[in-house]
Design an enzyme around this catalytic site. Structure first.
Site, PDB file in Angstrom:
ATOM      1  N   TRP A 278       0.807  -1.214   0.000  1.00 60.68           N
ATOM      2  CA  TRP A 278       0.000   0.000   0.000  1.00 60.68           C
ATOM      3  C   TRP A 278       0.850   1.279   0.000  1.00 60.68           C
ATOM      4  CZ3 TRP A 278      -2.864   1.983   4.925  1.00 60.68           C
ATOM      5  CH2 TRP A 278      -3.629   3.107   4.607  1.00 60.68           C
TER       6      TRP A 278
ATOM      7  N   TYR B 284      -3.146   1.309  -5.613  1.00 58.38           N
ATOM      8  CA  TYR B 284      -2.084   1.734  -4.702  1.00 58.38           C
ATOM      9  C   TYR B 284      -1.116   2.694  -5.394  1.00 58.38           C
ATOM     10  CZ  TYR B 284      -3.494  -1.877  -1.316  1.00 58.38           C
ATOM     11  OH  TYR B 284      -4.183  -2.653  -0.412  1.00 58.38           O
TER      12      TYR B 284
ATOM     13  N   HIS C 182     -12.038  -5.218  -4.488  1.00 62.66           N
ATOM     14  CA  HIS C 182     -11.478  -4.394  -3.408  1.00 62.66           C
ATOM     15  C   HIS C 182     -12.525  -3.867  -2.430  1.00 62.66           C
ATOM     16  CE1 HIS C 182      -7.821  -1.544  -2.629  1.00 62.66           C
ATOM     17  NE2 HIS C 182      -8.341  -1.976  -1.511  1.00 62.66           N
TER      18      HIS C 182
ATOM     19  N   ASN D 138     -13.096  -6.264   2.283  1.00 64.06           N
ATOM     20  CA  ASN D 138     -14.040  -5.356   2.940  1.00 64.06           C
ATOM     21  C   ASN D 138     -15.504  -5.753   2.753  1.00 64.06           C
ATOM     22  OD1 ASN D 138     -12.014  -3.289   3.841  1.00 64.06           O
ATOM     23  ND2 ASN D 138     -11.696  -3.137   1.626  1.00 64.06           N
TER      24      ASN D 138
ATOM     25  N   SER E 118      -4.224  -3.290   7.893  1.00 65.36           N
ATOM     26  CA  SER E 118      -3.938  -2.375   9.002  1.00 65.36           C
ATOM     27  C   SER E 118      -3.915  -3.103  10.339  1.00 65.36           C
ATOM     28  CB  SER E 118      -4.964  -1.233   9.041  1.00 65.36           C
ATOM     29  OG  SER E 118      -4.494  -0.153   9.822  1.00 65.36           O
TER      30      SER E 118
ATOM     31  N   GLY F 275      -2.848   1.327  11.776  1.00 64.39           N
ATOM     32  CA  GLY F 275      -2.200   2.492  11.182  1.00 64.39           C
ATOM     33  C   GLY F 275      -1.156   3.110  12.083  1.00 64.39           C
TER      34      GLY F 275
END
Length: 297
Positions: A20, A54, A129, A160, A211, A215
């Protein structure tokens, strides 16, 4: 390093390196990218996570330069990539706004571009995605099946997706969706209780966690008690706090694959430490309790 079955003839390394932020690094030279790849391979981390979007649609090309320079590297790695997000940038700069496209034409064209950018004739796992509220499963599903049949994709999955999105797409497919990449960490614990993870466990579908360090927020002091516990466990076992946070995911029986995306070479070299951390049930719940901010019911 432990490996996890994605399909009967495809395995991934338990820890995945995410691309990413590859384009955000101050150094995007082939030499530096190759150093990151070598640091992963030396630890048995062979699975590389990409997405067409990305770096504003640049990262696949950056990584592809390295593969094109040394084609033998392709046989040492598994490549994941994603499609369906369009933003007004790079090759999609003519787009008027951000939107999703799960049409057969876009999925096929996106994969062909990814193969060209990466310098390979196939990807190991292609993910949709983001859930597309305009998706026609009777078009999207067969398009993914066709790519598997073509040999250009070894397996397909999603990212997701909620359980109902997953079931809708799967209902129109011959091939099984093999993975769902979701946000999951001590900073994002909802999937442990909202049904997302249970759905995947019930169907023996691989959860990939993006993540996994929140993050970087897990160590920023916003939850001091959690940060202190991570540091205590890290000090006891002689490793880094980040490794403890990743090990917390690895300890779960769902066979979670954390996707780690640091650009720092010294941190990349230590990613594998997470596989050495011991997290027993009480320690798992200690960290979980501190993450959610209250005692479990």
């Amino acid at each position: 390093m432990e490996r996890i079955d994605i399909t009967p003839d495809l395995t991934f390394s338990r820890l995945v390196y995410g691309m990413w932020r590859l384009g955000d690094d101050a150094d995007t030279s082939d030499k530096h990218i190759r150093a990151k790849l070598d640091a992963c391979l030396s630890q048995g981390i062979t699975t590389m996570d990409h997405a067409d979007i990305y770096g504003g649609y640049t990262v696949e090309g950056l990584f592809g330069r390295v593969l094109k320079a040394t084609p033998s590297l392709r046989d040492q790695i598994e490549i994941v990539t994603k499609c369906d997000i369009l933003v007004p940038a790079g090759r999609h700069s003519a787009a008027r706004l951000k939107y999703y496209d799960t049409s057969a034409a876009h999925i096929t064209a996106s994969l062909e571009t990814s193969l060209k950018e990466l310098g390979t004739d196939h990807v190991d796992l292609l993910l949709i995605h983001r859930p597309d509220p305009f998706m026609d499963p009777d078009e999207t599903g067969p398009a993914l099946d066709a790519l598997v049949a073509s040999g250009k994709v070894r397996a397909v999955g999603v990212s997701n997706f909620r359980p109902w999105d997953f079931s809708l797409l799967q209902s129109s497919m011959e091939n099984n969706l093999s993975a769902n990449q979701i946000e999951l960490s001590l900073a994002c614990t909802d999937p442990f209780t909202n049904g997302d993870l249970a759905y995947l466990q019930e169907r023996m579908i691989v959860p990939m966690a993006w993540s996994p360090l929140g993050g970087g927020g897990l160590m920023d002091g916003s939850k001091p008690a959690l940060a202190a516990a991570l540091k205590r466990i890290a000090d006891e076992q002689g490793i880094d706090e980040a490794a403890v946070a990743v090990a917390w995911l690895l300890a779960h029986p769902a066979r979670i694959l954390p996707v780690l995306g640091t650009n720092n070479l010294s941190r990349i070299a230590r990613i594998g430490e997470a596989a050495k951390v011991e997290i027993d049930r009480q320690t798992w719940f200690e960290l979980y309790t501190l993450a959610i901010g209250k005692e479990v019911p």
